[in-house]
Design a protein around this motif. Sequence first.
Motif, PDB file in Angstrom:
ATOM      1  N   UNK A 295      -5.298 -13.041  -1.380  1.00  0.00           N
ATOM      2  CA  UNK A 295      -4.910 -11.633  -1.377  1.00  0.00           C
ATOM      3  C   UNK A 295      -3.773 -11.429  -0.405  1.00  0.00           C
ATOM      4  N   UNK A 296      -2.676 -10.925  -0.901  1.00  0.00           N
ATOM      5  CA  UNK A 296      -1.592 -10.554   0.006  1.00  0.00           C
ATOM      6  C   UNK A 296      -1.712  -9.057   0.177  1.00  0.00           C
ATOM      7  N   UNK A 297      -1.586  -8.591   1.338  1.00  0.00           N
ATOM      8  CA  UNK A 297      -1.813  -7.174   1.566  1.00  0.00           C
ATOM      9  C   UNK A 297      -0.562  -6.468   2.054  1.00  0.00           C
TER      10      UNK A 297
ATOM     11  N   UNK B  46      -2.691   5.847  -1.784  1.00  0.00           N
ATOM     12  CA  UNK B  46      -1.657   5.093  -2.496  1.00  0.00           C
ATOM     13  C   UNK B  46      -2.267   4.406  -3.711  1.00  0.00           C
ATOM     14  N   UNK B  47      -1.450   4.239  -4.758  1.00  0.00           N
ATOM     15  CA  UNK B  47      -1.957   3.533  -5.927  1.00  0.00           C
ATOM     16  C   UNK B  47      -1.982   2.033  -5.613  1.00  0.00           C
ATOM     17  N   UNK B  48      -3.155   1.454  -5.692  1.00  0.00           N
ATOM     18  CA  UNK B  48      -3.293   0.022  -5.439  1.00  0.00           C
ATOM     19  C   UNK B  48      -2.730  -0.754  -6.628  1.00  0.00           C
ATOM     20  N   UNK B  49      -2.114  -1.897  -6.385  1.00  0.00           N
ATOM     21  CA  UNK B  49      -1.632  -2.736  -7.483  1.00  0.00           C
ATOM     22  C   UNK B  49      -2.178  -4.142  -7.283  1.00  0.00           C
ATOM     23  N   UNK B  50      -2.827  -4.651  -8.322  1.00  0.00           N
ATOM     24  CA  UNK B  50      -3.400  -5.987  -8.240  1.00  0.00           C
ATOM     25  C   UNK B  50      -2.794  -6.847  -9.319  1.00  0.00           C
ATOM     26  N   UNK B  51      -2.860  -8.156  -9.104  1.00  0.00           N
ATOM     27  CA  UNK B  51      -2.366  -9.071 -10.137  1.00  0.00           C
ATOM     28  C   UNK B  51      -3.434 -10.123 -10.369  1.00  0.00           C
TER      29      UNK B  51
ATOM     30  N   UNK C 135      -7.053 -22.293  -7.731  1.00  0.00           N
ATOM     31  CA  UNK C 135      -7.555 -21.403  -6.688  1.00  0.00           C
ATOM     32  C   UNK C 135      -7.440 -19.954  -7.097  1.00  0.00           C
ATOM     33  N   UNK C 136      -8.202 -19.106  -6.415  1.00  0.00           N
ATOM     34  CA  UNK C 136      -8.159 -17.685  -6.727  1.00  0.00           C
ATOM     35  C   UNK C 136      -6.757 -17.149  -6.532  1.00  0.00           C
ATOM     36  N   UNK C 137      -6.324 -16.327  -7.462  1.00  0.00           N
ATOM     37  CA  UNK C 137      -4.972 -15.816  -7.299  1.00  0.00           C
ATOM     38  C   UNK C 137      -4.881 -14.315  -7.517  1.00  0.00           C
ATOM     39  N   UNK C 138      -6.055 -13.637  -7.517  1.00  0.00           N
ATOM     40  CA  UNK C 138      -5.965 -12.180  -7.563  1.00  0.00           C
ATOM     41  C   UNK C 138      -5.254 -11.743  -6.304  1.00  0.00           C
ATOM     42  N   UNK C 139      -4.215 -10.996  -6.414  1.00  0.00           N
ATOM     43  CA  UNK C 139      -3.519 -10.568  -5.208  1.00  0.00           C
ATOM     44  C   UNK C 139      -2.975  -9.176  -5.388  1.00  0.00           C
ATOM     45  N   UNK C 140      -2.730  -8.559  -4.269  1.00  0.00           N
ATOM     46  CA  UNK C 140      -2.151  -7.233  -4.300  1.00  0.00           C
ATOM     47  C   UNK C 140      -0.653  -7.344  -4.340  1.00  0.00           C
ATOM     48  N   UNK C 141      -0.043  -6.460  -5.088  1.00  0.00           N
ATOM     49  CA  UNK C 141       1.407  -6.471  -5.153  1.00  0.00           C
ATOM     50  C   UNK C 141       1.926  -5.093  -4.793  1.00  0.00           C
ATOM     51  N   UNK C 142       3.148  -5.077  -4.345  1.00  0.00           N
ATOM     52  CA  UNK C 142       3.713  -3.784  -3.943  1.00  0.00           C
ATOM     53  C   UNK C 142       4.025  -2.960  -5.157  1.00  0.00           C
TER      54      UNK C 142
END
Length: 445
Positions: free
Chosen positions: A5-7, A30-35, A438-445
Amino acid sequence: MWRQVQSPFACSTLGRTNSGNPTWHLTSNMREALRTRCCIAGGGPAGMMLGFLLARAGVDVLVLEKHKDFLRDFRGDTIHPSTLELIYELGILDEFLKRPHEELTTISARVGRQAVTLGDFTHLPTHCKFLALMPQWDFLTFVVEQAREHSSFHLMMEAEATDLIEENGAIVGLRAKTKEGEMDVRANLTVGADGRHSIIRQHAKLDVRDMGASMDVMWMRLSRREGDPAQTFGHAEPGKMFVLINRDSYWQAAFVIPKDTAAEVRQRGLASFQREIAEMEPFLRDRVQELRDWNQVSLLTVKVDRLTKWSRAGLICIGDAAHAMSPIGGVGINLAIQDAVAAANILSPKLLVGTPSSEDLQVVQKRRNFPTVATQWLQLAIQNRVIGRVLGGTAPLSLPWQLKLLQWFPYLRRFPARLVGVGFRPEHVVPLLAKRAPSEVRRTA
Ligand SMILES: Cc1cc2nc3c(=O)[nH]c(=O)nc-3n(C[C@H](O)[C@H](O)[C@H](O)COP(=O)(O)OP(=O)(O)OC[C@H]3O[C@@H](n4cnc5c(N)ncnc54)[C@H](O)[C@@H]3O)c2cc1C
């Protein structure tokens, strides 16, 4: 753990619940964005099983479920031998069978005053020669526990998909409403597993063919007492049908009524409803008063439909979202799970390396179309020729010749058991091919 997770949002944190499960806390509007690779809308049997199987294959997957838990209205309790076989193939059958459940080796019913056996599972070519009855919340909890063994599985409860994100004619993710605010999820594949009132299929503008349903179900609980029958069973009388599912301390009861007549039933009054139940099953006479108001009786509307096309670029629907099933035969959960297995088998190798093509998505529909059409055809035949006549009739019921044959020649009971227990073209879990990513769900801007 969602390790990568990048935050970019200073205000967002990733935490863990007491049970050790990952959870998000958003502290701003803020609207969260995930990938993620695959985002599944709907944590029912289809969505959870697909989430589990994709994660098992190493695909990063996020399941969104709009409710906060699995404890809600009845959604079917039947885990058929074909599903038990999949659980066996996954190596988790022993663990599954440790959970409280009831095992049915035969299906029986009462038509008028006559008890009949409709199917016999003991000869099926499966490891479990019975149908397991397990409350759906226990089943889903079990699947989630297995899925959580894989780091690429992510689940968000109380996250409701509200819209799709479309770019250049392809679906690239979805919008969701969570307790903390709105969220965008970008995914290589979006899956609609959000059941028969699917908003995903609606927003994707996929054509639905409605096949009609002749009944609805009124659903309630009544206590179970010593001396009650031990098994789950159904009972048909002219104008009504009643099914009782043994849930140990209580009966889950289904009162089947002709389509759109719930208002009439309610108008006749609760006392009349209680009387009708007691007439169907006299042993319940001493507890029908437990139904003190109509809030204790849920109306489950039955639908039978299917999509002409289950997919479009970037999106596929499975389970009831692709084909709403009638409760007849109690096969809907199992069909939804079979869809999930086929989708995982076909799509996980593609998802591991990128985005499945539209043709890949169509292969899933091609694989599952025949079992779906054949099962719905049988459900409609039973609905129109048997249930419709029972619910619409006033004359005393006599056994149709097909059921008489089943009583005279017990060998024949293997055929309905096979249709219900295994169904058409059962799926199998493929052995794991790839090393897990590996897990790659991450937050994006
Ligand atoms: C009265 C009745 C009785 C039935 N009895 C049986 C039975 O005994 N046995 C059987 O096998 N089948 C039964 N069925 C059919 C069975 O319920 C369905 O076929 C089966 O549940 C389909 O599974 P699914 O995962 O596709 O959808 P569902 O079980 O409907 O699951 C969909 C999930 O998506 C969630 N969701 C919905 N919208 C959103 C959203 N926008 N965002 C996020 N999450 C969302 C829902 O909360 C739900 O958890 C019955 C059906 C009816 C109507």
